[in-house]
Design an enzyme around this catalytic site. Structure first.
Site, mmCIF file in Angstrom:
data_model
loop_
_atom_site.group_PDB
_atom_site.id
_atom_site.type_symbol
_atom_site.label_atom_id
_atom_site.label_comp_id
_atom_site.label_asym_id
_atom_site.label_seq_id
_atom_site.Cartn_x
_atom_site.Cartn_y
_atom_site.Cartn_z
ATOM 1 N N HIS A 53 0.847 -1.194 0.000
ATOM 2 C CA HIS A 53 0.000 0.000 0.000
ATOM 3 C C HIS A 53 0.883 1.244 0.000
ATOM 4 O O HIS A 53 2.102 1.165 0.140
ATOM 5 C CB HIS A 53 -0.931 0.007 1.226
ATOM 6 C CG HIS A 53 -0.225 -0.204 2.524
ATOM 7 N ND1 HIS A 53 -0.398 -1.312 3.301
ATOM 8 C CD2 HIS A 53 0.689 0.558 3.164
ATOM 9 C CE1 HIS A 53 0.364 -1.224 4.368
ATOM 10 N NE2 HIS A 53 1.041 -0.104 4.304
HETATM 11 C C1 T46 Z 1 3.235 0.237 6.796
HETATM 12 C C2 T46 Z 1 3.825 -1.104 7.078
HETATM 13 C C3 T46 Z 1 5.300 -1.053 7.271
HETATM 14 C C4 T46 Z 1 -4.020 -0.774 13.508
HETATM 15 O O1 T46 Z 1 -5.082 -0.975 14.091
HETATM 16 N N1 T46 Z 1 -3.198 0.222 13.912
HETATM 17 C C5 T46 Z 1 -2.007 0.487 13.318
HETATM 18 O O2 T46 Z 1 -1.287 1.428 13.728
HETATM 19 C C6 T46 Z 1 -1.603 -0.324 12.212
HETATM 20 C C7 T46 Z 1 -0.272 -0.076 11.501
HETATM 21 C C8 T46 Z 1 -2.439 -1.334 11.814
HETATM 22 N N2 T46 Z 1 -3.615 -1.554 12.454
HETATM 23 C C9 T46 Z 1 -4.471 -2.668 12.010
HETATM 24 C C10 T46 Z 1 -5.045 -2.536 10.615
HETATM 25 C C11 T46 Z 1 -5.148 -3.973 10.162
HETATM 26 O O3 T46 Z 1 -6.367 -4.505 10.608
HETATM 27 O O4 T46 Z 1 -3.664 -3.851 11.992
HETATM 28 C C12 T46 Z 1 -4.026 -4.686 10.914
HETATM 29 C C13 T46 Z 1 -2.810 -4.986 10.038
HETATM 30 O O5 T46 Z 1 -2.402 -3.747 9.386
HETATM 31 P P1 T46 Z 1 -1.766 -3.741 7.918
HETATM 32 O O6 T46 Z 1 -2.374 -4.796 7.097
HETATM 33 O O7 T46 Z 1 -1.844 -2.345 7.410
HETATM 34 O O8 T46 Z 1 -0.244 -4.123 8.275
HETATM 35 P P2 T46 Z 1 1.011 -4.122 7.289
HETATM 36 O O9 T46 Z 1 2.124 -4.784 8.005
HETATM 37 O O10 T46 Z 1 0.650 -4.626 5.954
HETATM 38 O O11 T46 Z 1 1.374 -2.545 7.124
HETATM 39 C C14 T46 Z 1 1.833 -1.811 8.239
HETATM 40 C C15 T46 Z 1 1.272 -0.399 8.227
HETATM 41 O O12 T46 Z 1 -0.148 -0.448 8.106
HETATM 42 C C16 T46 Z 1 1.810 0.453 7.114
HETATM 43 O O13 T46 Z 1 1.565 1.804 7.423
HETATM 44 O O14 T46 Z 1 3.872 1.082 6.190
HETATM 45 O O15 T46 Z 1 3.257 -1.755 8.216
#
Ligand code: T46
Length: 137
Positions: A53
């Protein structure tokens, strides 16, 4: 450091004494933004790819505080890859860069310092929408 700076590595202090090492990170001194959120990624499954993303406004610093992983950054035209493997080296990720993270070693921990609170509306999770927003489609 200007907000418009591109992706780059930041070397933080590395204070070593006979007990080991310590790396301090101070908002607006060592990183170019006020830190409003910290999160970390760990227990990553073998072969997993995270992120996929872009953020509309969020700036971040990513640090391999343990183990290693590779961050791929794409501005819609060119793609750069950074292998992070040192706890005193951070990768500055500006707004509007598509990122994928893979190649996690066993025991890797990715520490993220973020410029704002979590807000789902700040994400582009569709690559074509990201390109359109950049004026590239
Ligand atoms: C990025 C990479 C390096 C939250 O509730 N709070 C938070 O601060 C974050 C980061 C995520 N979440 C929830 C949202 C989703 O339900 O945790 C779940 C997994 O998040 P996501 O799929 O976005 O995780 P990654 O590892 O794909 O991405 C994250 C960050 O979202 C993003 O900003 O740059 O780590």
């Amino acid at each position: 450091m200007e907000e418009t700076a591109g992706p780059h590595l930041i070397e933080f202090r590395h204070i070593i004494d006979p007990r080991g090492a310590l790396t301090p990170i101070e908002a607006e001194r060592d990183v170019p933004f006020p830190i409003r959120r910290v999160y970390f990624i760990y227990d990553v499954c073998h072969g997993a790819v995270r992120a996929g993303h872009s953020h509309k406004a969020l700036q971040q610093i990513l640090i391999a505080v343990s183990g290693s992983f590779t961050v791929h950054l794409d501005d819609g035209r060119t793609r750069q890859s950074f292998l992070l493997s040192r706890p005193n080296i951070g990768l500055y990720v500006p707004r509007m860069f598509w990122r994928d993270i893979d190649n996690f070693s066993g025991g890797a921990v990715c520490l993220a310092l973020a410029s704002d609170h979590y807000e789902e509306s700040d994400y582009y999770r569709d690559y074509e929408a990201f390109l359109r927003a950049k004026g590239l489609r």
